[in-house]
Scaffold this motif. Structure first.
Motif: not given
Length: 98
Positions: A27-32, A46-49, A69-74
């Motif tokens: 959800i945070a990724t989609l929001i970004s 979501f940003y803080k989490l 940014d591939f960080t969420p995927l990792i």
């Protein structure tokens, strides 16, 4: 018997928490992607989490390639690995104790 029930409960709670955090990352990724108002309380939650975990990963491995940014995927891969190994080991160990 009691210890196996406790282990099974811990494994279930851990599985639920991992799944919940995976959804938080998604959800945070989609929001970004849509660039919402940064002062919105939901966006801030979501940003803080997620951002503290993102920063820890980014310090160890640079995962931004051509602006993506591939960080969420990792993080999702790591969480899935933990879910499929650690939780399964806890469940199997609880079954052996019965």
């Amino acid at each position: 018997m009691i210890f196996s029930s406790i282990l099974s409960a811990i494994a279930t709670i851990l599985h639920t928490l991992i799944t919940l955090y995976i959804w938080v990352v998604i959800i945070a990724t989609l929001i970004s992607w849509v660039r919402p108002d940064p002062y919105n309380p939901i966006v801030q939650i979501f940003y803080k989490l997620t951002e503290s975990v993102y920063e820890k990963i980014r310090k160890k491995i640079p995962l931004i390639y051509k602006g993506i940014d591939f960080t969420p995927l990792i993080i999702i891969i790591i969480l899935q690995f933990l879910d499929l190994t650690l939780v399964r080991i806890l469940f199997e160990y609880a079954e052996k104790l019965r």
